[in-house]
Structure formats: structure tokens, C-alpha cells
Design a protein around this motif. Structure first.
Motif, short mmCIF file in Angstrom:
data_model
loop_
_atom_site.label_atom_id
_atom_site.label_comp_id
_atom_site.label_asym_id
_atom_site.label_seq_id
_atom_site.Cartn_x
_atom_site.Cartn_y
_atom_site.Cartn_z
N ALA A 168 -15.19 15.04 8.60
CA ALA A 168 -14.03 14.17 8.44
C ALA A 168 -13.48 14.23 7.03
O ALA A 168 -12.27 14.32 6.82
CB ALA A 168 -14.40 12.73 8.79
N LYS A 169 -14.36 14.19 6.02
CA LYS A 169 -13.90 14.17 4.64
C LYS A 169 -13.31 15.49 4.20
O LYS A 169 -12.60 15.55 3.20
CB LYS A 169 -15.06 13.79 3.72
N ASP A 170 -13.60 16.56 4.91
CA ASP A 170 -13.05 17.86 4.58
C ASP A 170 -11.77 18.16 5.34
O ASP A 170 -11.22 19.26 5.23
CB ASP A 170 -14.07 18.97 4.90
N SER A 171 -11.25 17.20 6.09
CA SER A 171 -10.11 17.47 6.95
C SER A 171 -8.81 16.97 6.35
O SER A 171 -8.78 16.06 5.51
CB SER A 171 -10.33 16.80 8.31
N LEU A 172 -7.71 17.57 6.80
CA LEU A 172 -6.38 17.14 6.38
C LEU A 172 -6.10 15.74 6.90
O LEU A 172 -5.48 14.92 6.20
CB LEU A 172 -5.34 18.12 6.90
N ARG A 173 -6.57 15.45 8.11
CA ARG A 173 -6.34 14.12 8.69
C ARG A 173 -6.93 13.03 7.80
O ARG A 173 -6.29 12.01 7.52
CB ARG A 173 -6.97 14.06 10.09
N TYR A 174 -8.16 13.22 7.35
CA TYR A 174 -8.81 12.23 6.49
C TYR A 174 -8.07 12.10 5.15
O TYR A 174 -7.85 10.98 4.67
CB TYR A 174 -10.27 12.64 6.23
N PHE A 175 -7.67 13.23 4.56
CA PHE A 175 -6.98 13.20 3.27
C PHE A 175 -5.66 12.43 3.38
O PHE A 175 -5.34 11.59 2.53
CB PHE A 175 -6.73 14.63 2.79
N LEU A 176 -4.90 12.71 4.44
CA LEU A 176 -3.61 12.04 4.60
C LEU A 176 -3.79 10.55 4.86
O LEU A 176 -3.06 9.72 4.29
CB LEU A 176 -2.83 12.69 5.74
N LYS A 177 -4.74 10.19 5.69
CA LYS A 177 -4.94 8.78 6.02
C LYS A 177 -5.34 7.97 4.80
O LYS A 177 -5.00 6.79 4.69
CB LYS A 177 -6.00 8.64 7.12
N THR A 178 -6.07 8.58 3.88
CA THR A 178 -6.56 7.84 2.71
C THR A 178 -5.61 7.90 1.51
O THR A 178 -5.84 7.20 0.52
CB THR A 178 -7.93 8.39 2.28
N THR A 179 -4.57 8.72 1.59
CA THR A 179 -3.70 8.87 0.41
C THR A 179 -2.22 8.63 0.68
O THR A 179 -1.46 8.35 -0.26
CB THR A 179 -3.84 10.28 -0.20
N ILE A 180 -1.77 8.72 1.92
CA ILE A 180 -0.34 8.78 2.17
C ILE A 180 0.37 7.46 1.87
O ILE A 180 1.53 7.45 1.42
CB ILE A 180 -0.07 9.24 3.61
N VAL A 181 -0.31 6.32 2.07
CA VAL A 181 0.33 5.03 1.78
C VAL A 181 0.61 4.90 0.30
O VAL A 181 1.73 4.56 -0.12
CB VAL A 181 -0.57 3.87 2.27
N GLU A 182 -0.39 5.21 -0.51
CA GLU A 182 -0.20 5.15 -1.96
C GLU A 182 0.80 6.20 -2.44
O GLU A 182 1.58 5.97 -3.36
CB GLU A 182 -1.54 5.34 -2.67
N ALA A 183 0.77 7.38 -1.78
CA ALA A 183 1.70 8.45 -2.16
C ALA A 183 3.14 8.02 -1.96
O ALA A 183 4.01 8.28 -2.80
CB ALA A 183 1.40 9.71 -1.35
N ARG A 184 3.42 7.35 -0.84
CA ARG A 184 4.79 6.89 -0.59
C ARG A 184 5.21 5.84 -1.62
O ARG A 184 6.36 5.83 -2.06
CB ARG A 184 4.89 6.33 0.83
N LYS A 185 4.30 4.98 -2.01
CA LYS A 185 4.61 3.98 -3.03
C LYS A 185 4.92 4.67 -4.36
O LYS A 185 5.85 4.28 -5.08
CB LYS A 185 3.44 3.02 -3.20
N ASN A 186 4.15 5.71 -4.68
CA ASN A 186 4.37 6.43 -5.94
C ASN A 186 5.69 7.19 -5.92
O ASN A 186 6.36 7.31 -6.95
CB ASN A 186 3.21 7.39 -6.20
N ILE A 187 6.05 7.73 -4.75
CA ILE A 187 7.34 8.42 -4.64
C ILE A 187 8.48 7.45 -4.90
O ILE A 187 9.43 7.75 -5.64
CB ILE A 187 7.49 9.06 -3.24
N GLU A 188 8.36 6.26 -4.33
CA GLU A 188 9.41 5.27 -4.52
C GLU A 188 9.47 4.78 -5.96
O GLU A 188 10.56 4.66 -6.54
CB GLU A 188 9.16 4.08 -3.58
N SER A 189 8.31 4.53 -6.56
CA SER A 189 8.30 4.03 -7.93
C SER A 189 8.73 5.08 -8.95
O SER A 189 9.23 4.76 -10.03
CB SER A 189 6.90 3.51 -8.29
N SER A 190 8.54 6.37 -8.61
CA SER A 190 8.90 7.44 -9.54
C SER A 190 10.33 7.92 -9.34
O SER A 190 10.79 8.81 -10.07
CB SER A 190 7.94 8.64 -9.36
N LEU A 191 11.05 7.34 -8.37
CA LEU A 191 12.41 7.78 -8.08
C LEU A 191 13.33 7.70 -9.30
O LEU A 191 14.09 8.65 -9.57
CB LEU A 191 12.98 6.98 -6.92
N PRO A 192 13.32 6.60 -10.09
CA PRO A 192 14.18 6.57 -11.29
C PRO A 192 13.89 7.70 -12.27
O PRO A 192 14.82 8.25 -12.87
CB PRO A 192 13.85 5.20 -11.90
N VAL A 193 12.62 8.05 -12.42
CA VAL A 193 12.26 9.15 -13.31
C VAL A 193 12.81 10.47 -12.78
O VAL A 193 13.34 11.29 -13.54
CB VAL A 193 10.73 9.23 -13.48
#
Length: 484
Positions: A168-193
Motif C-alpha cells: 500500500a505504501k509503495d502505491s500511487l493510490r496511497y500517495f495520492l490519498k495521503t497528499t492530494i488534500v494538502e496539495a490542493r490547499k497549497n495550489i490555492e495558497s500559492s496562486l498569487p505567487v
């Protein structure tokens, strides 16, 4: 930074398969690991290779692979497979470097560190005073290294356990599930930059009448924005140097100077007065490009009309260094042609026999290779006879590779467009080391069954590379050969 990362990896306890008859293993502490690897880190630290971009890139990639290997050991992962890593080592004065290949064959940090030091001819005296494996009472079970099963073909009884624990930890599914929420927040917060960076980029490219303005650095977008601001300030204070940039390609990257392709490079680590000095002397620096063309023509003539190409996305090389490589190889061929053996060997090539073959002189040392784009990459220290044999042995092979590469380029473009549209991605890029075929295959797999990913990739920024990592601004980097 590199020392801290290695220390952090070694800070946790490294587990082994427990057996009632086996005593608990001792482990390297954070301080011990950091101290033992200090000479190695000092010898290969990428910051000391600023004037050697190719060697710097190799060390950065190999260090990343070393971190992954250590992390896999910590997790008892089946992915901690034997591998060879290439490093460029500085000498004690920091004036030259040599190439070493480190073999990672073990599953404990102590032996891995010991092997690295020995391979690099670094002292292991301090390490020898630390014994990680006290003698266990007999009889004790034999715990074979996983490479034993790989090379003998025997069944490894631990594989099923390891796979169930770490799949599970070596899979794309696990990586996306554990990072995508924070990634979207970072995309939104970095938009002005991002918006400000795009605005500064467009203004500078138009005001300077540049053919292109590029960012080629491992630093994040904040650093690029700061570089653009500094460049704009410098040009306002010294408008006389603007004419030197007209019609040129300006690249902010890892060194300052002119590349062999004629790009104007400014290092993101240099200060403004270093940029000013380089930009003011551009007319003189650009004259070296004429010398490059002459040296390439002489080398081509010596090798039966082979095409000498400078195009390579992986090797960004200063023009002066490239000229030295061309002259070194050309002089060796000229001396070789004055011998009886040399005349006989060069006659094997024949005029025009290699006219449609592309050759790239990449470095002073290394090995000969045929790249995925159909280009033959050679080194300036190659012996003339070895070079001739290599060119003749591969002249038909690279023609086939080049035709296949052209097909992959077309398929890659279509696959990227399809992936962007089907998954509604905010961005999709790849690292230079990922080939067109690898990118194409990765994109096709992403859109084949998006439900299997477990999450929606809507408005996500992806970069296709070789490891899982989360970058500043919310960009997610995934390996091209990912698994569900």
C-alpha cells in the motif's frame, strides 16, 4: 541539507526479523550516522559542483536514490533491492573529482554506511569501533539476504509478509490519498505567487525582446520570482546591457555564463554583481560560439562526416568547457591519424558513412552510450580506437532508435493532451531524465482506469519523474512506472 536528511533517516530504530534465539540488534544513532557519513557527504555534496552541472545532477540523483534505499531498509520494504549508484567525488583540495560506483546490497544501515566509505576510499576507523551485531548464541537461524533468492531462483519465505505490509505504501493510490488534500490547499495558497511570477516573466521577456525566458532549477517558484525581481532591478539600473540580450534565450538555472547552445545562463545562487559582470561581457563570451562551430567541423571531418550535435536536455554545459572537450577529443584523433594503426582504423569509417548519425560530446570521463533519442553520447577521454569501434557498431542501431523516438514524441504529445483533458489536471510536466516513451506510457496508464486511483485528480499539478515527492506549491511528483 543532505546531512540532515541522512541523519533523519537513521534516527529511527532499524528493525530486523525477530527470532527467539537472536539477540536484539544495535543500531546507529542519529549522531553516529551523521558523523560516520560526514566525509562522504563532504566529498559528493552537489553544492561543490556548481561549475560541473552534469556531475552535480548525477550526485543529486544518486543521493536521492540512496535516501530511498535507506528508507526502504527502515520499512523492511521489498523495494530495497540491490542497485549501483554513481557518484563524483572531490579530492581533499576540492579541485578535481573522480567517479565511483557504490553498490547497495545490504539491508542494514551499518553495513551500507561501511560499504559506502570503503568504496570511496574513506576511513572506516571510527566506524569499526562500533559493533552493530553482537555474537548470537548457537544454534541460530540463517537469515539470507534477499539477493540470494534473486540469483538462485529459490522462493523467499519473507516476500509474502513484506509485500502485504508495504504494498500500500509503495502505491500511487496511497500517495495520492495521503497528499492530494494538502496539495490542493497549497495550489490555492500559492496562486498569487504563480500569477505574479507569470506577470514578471511576461514583462521581462517583452521588455528585453528575448526569444525565450526559462527557469531550469530545482528551487521552487518563490526563488524564480525573487530572481525575476532582481533581474528587473538590475536592468533598470544598468539599461546599457539590455541590448546584449536582444533575441537571445535567457535561462535562470545553476550557473552563470553562456552555454554551448548559445543560451545566456544566470545562476539562481549568484548575487546581482555577478550577473552584471556576466551580462556586460556577453559580446566577448558569444564569440566563443564561432570557435565551437570550427572545432565541431574539424571533429566531424575526422570521423567521416558524422553530425556533431549540442542538443541535450540533460547536459547543460558552459561553452568554454564544451570547447575544451572538443579540442581534447579532436587532438587525440589527430595524433591517432598520424600512426599506421590510426590510418587503417579511420579508413574503416569512410567518407560520409556516418553522415546521418548524431554524436554528442557530453563530458571528460564516463562511458559511451546510445540515448533514447538516437544520439550517440561520447566522452572526450575516449580512446580513438574505442570510439571508432563504438560508432561503427551502433550506426545502424541508432537509426532505428531515432525513428522509434520520433514516433514516441508524437504519441507523447497526444498522451499528455489526453491526460490533461480526461483528468482535468491543472498542470502536467516531466523531469528531463524521463524519456518520451516513459512519459507516454505513464499518461496512458493514468487515463486507462482513473477510478482505480481512489481519488479525483481534478485541478492537480503532476510532475512525472522517478520517485514520489510533494513539491512547494502543491505539485505532486510521481514515478513514471508507478503501481496502483
Amino acid at each position: 541539507m543532505w546531512t540532515h536528511r541522512l541523519a533523519r533517516l537513521a534516527s529511527s530504530r532499524w528493525h530486523t526479523t525477530y527470532h527467539p534465539l537472536r539477540l536484539h540488534q544495535k543500531h546507529l544513532t542519529t549522531a553516529q550516522t551523521s558523523e560516520f557519513l560526514r566525509p562522504f557527504i563532504f566529498a559528493v555534496h552537489p553544492d561543490f559542483f556548481g561549475r560541473h552541472p552534469k556531475e552535480r545532477a548525477v550526485n543529486e540523483y544518486s543521493l536521492q536514490q540512496l535516501y530511498n534505499h535507506l528508507e526502504n531498509i527502515r520499512q523492511q520494504s521489498v523495494q530495497a533491492s540491490p542497485k549501483d549508484l554513481t557518484f563524483y567525488l572531490r579530492n581533499s583540495q576540492g579541485q578535481a573529482f573522480r567517479t565511483v560506483t557504490v553498490s547497495l546490497l545490504t539491508r542494514d544501515v551499518y553495513t551500507t554506511v561501511s560499504n559506502i566509505l570503503k568504496t570511496c576510499s574513506l576511513s572506516t576507523k571510527d566506524l569499526q569501533g562500533f559493533s552493530p551485531n553482537p555474537a548470537a548464541p548457537f544454534p541460530r537461524p540463517i537469515d539470507w539476504h534477499h539477493s540470494y533468492y534473486t540469483y538462485t531462483g529459490k522462493k523467499n519465505p519473507n516476500v509474502a509478509t513484506h509485500q502485504a505490509r508495504h504494498r500500500a505504501k509503495d502505491s500511487l493510490r496511497y500517495f495520492l490519498k495521503t497528499t492530494i488534500v494538502e496539495a490542493r490547499k497549497n495550489i490555492e495558497s500559492s496562486l498569487p505567487v504563480r500569477e505574479e511570477t507569470d506577470r514578471l516573466h511576461a514583462i521581462l521577456q517583452e521588455d528585453l525582446q528575448l526569444e525565450d525566458l526559462r527557469w531550469m532549477s530545482r528551487w521552487d517558484l518563490n526563488t524564480y520570482r525573487a530572481c525575476l525581481k532582481s533581474l528587473g532591478k538590475l536592468l533598470r539600473e544598468h539599461p546599457d546591457i539590455i541590448s546584449n540580450l536582444k533575441g537571445k534565450t535567457l535561462v535562470i538555472g545553476n550557473f552563470t555564463g553562456v552555454t554551448r547552445e548559445g543560451y545566456i545562463m544566470l545562476s539562481s545562487k549568484d548575487v546581482e554583481h555577478q550577473w552584471l559582470s556576466s551580462l556586460s561581457s556577453l559580446p566577448r563570451q558569444m564569440r566563443i560560439l564561432c570557435s565551437l562551430s570550427t572545432a565541431e567541423r574539424h571533429l566531424s571531418d575526422a570521423l567521416g562526416g558524422i553530425t556533431i550535435t549540442r542538443a541535450c536536455s540533460i547536459y547543460i554545459m558552459p561553452a568554454g568547457i564544451y570547447l575544451g572537450l572538443l579540442k581534447k577529443l579532436g587532438n587525440a584523433l589527430r595524433r591517432f591519424s598520424q600512426t599506421t594503426e590510426g590510418q587503417r582504423s579511420l579508413q574503416r569509417i569512410g567518407r560520409g558513412a556516418l553522415a546521418n548519425i548524431e554524436m554528442n560530446v557530453t563530458s571528460d570521463s564516463g562511458r559511451l552510450s546510445a540515448f533514447s533519442d538516437g544520439t550517440l553520447h561520447v566522452t572526450a577521454s575516449t580512446q580513438p580506437l574505442d570510439l571508432i569501434d563504438f560508432l561503427l557498431e551502433n550506426k545502424h542501431k541508432v537509426k532505428y532508435i531515432k525513428r522509434k523516438h520520433q514516433r514516441y514524441l508524437f504519441e507523447e504529445t497526444a498522451a499528455i493532451q489526453s491526460c490533461m483533458e480526461e483528468l482535468n489536471l491543472a498542470g502536467l510536466t516531466k523531469e528531463d531524465s524521463v524519456t518520451a516513451e516513459e512519459m507516454m506510457l505513464c499518461c496512458k496508464r493514468l487515463v486507462e482506469n482513473p477510478v482505480e486511483l481512489g481519488v479525483s485528480l481534478n485541478d492537480t499539478r503532476l510532475c512525472i519523474g522517478h520517485i514520489y515527492t510533494k513539491r512547494w506549491g502543491g505539485e505532486l511528483c510521481i514515478p513514471w512506472n508507478w503501481n496502483y
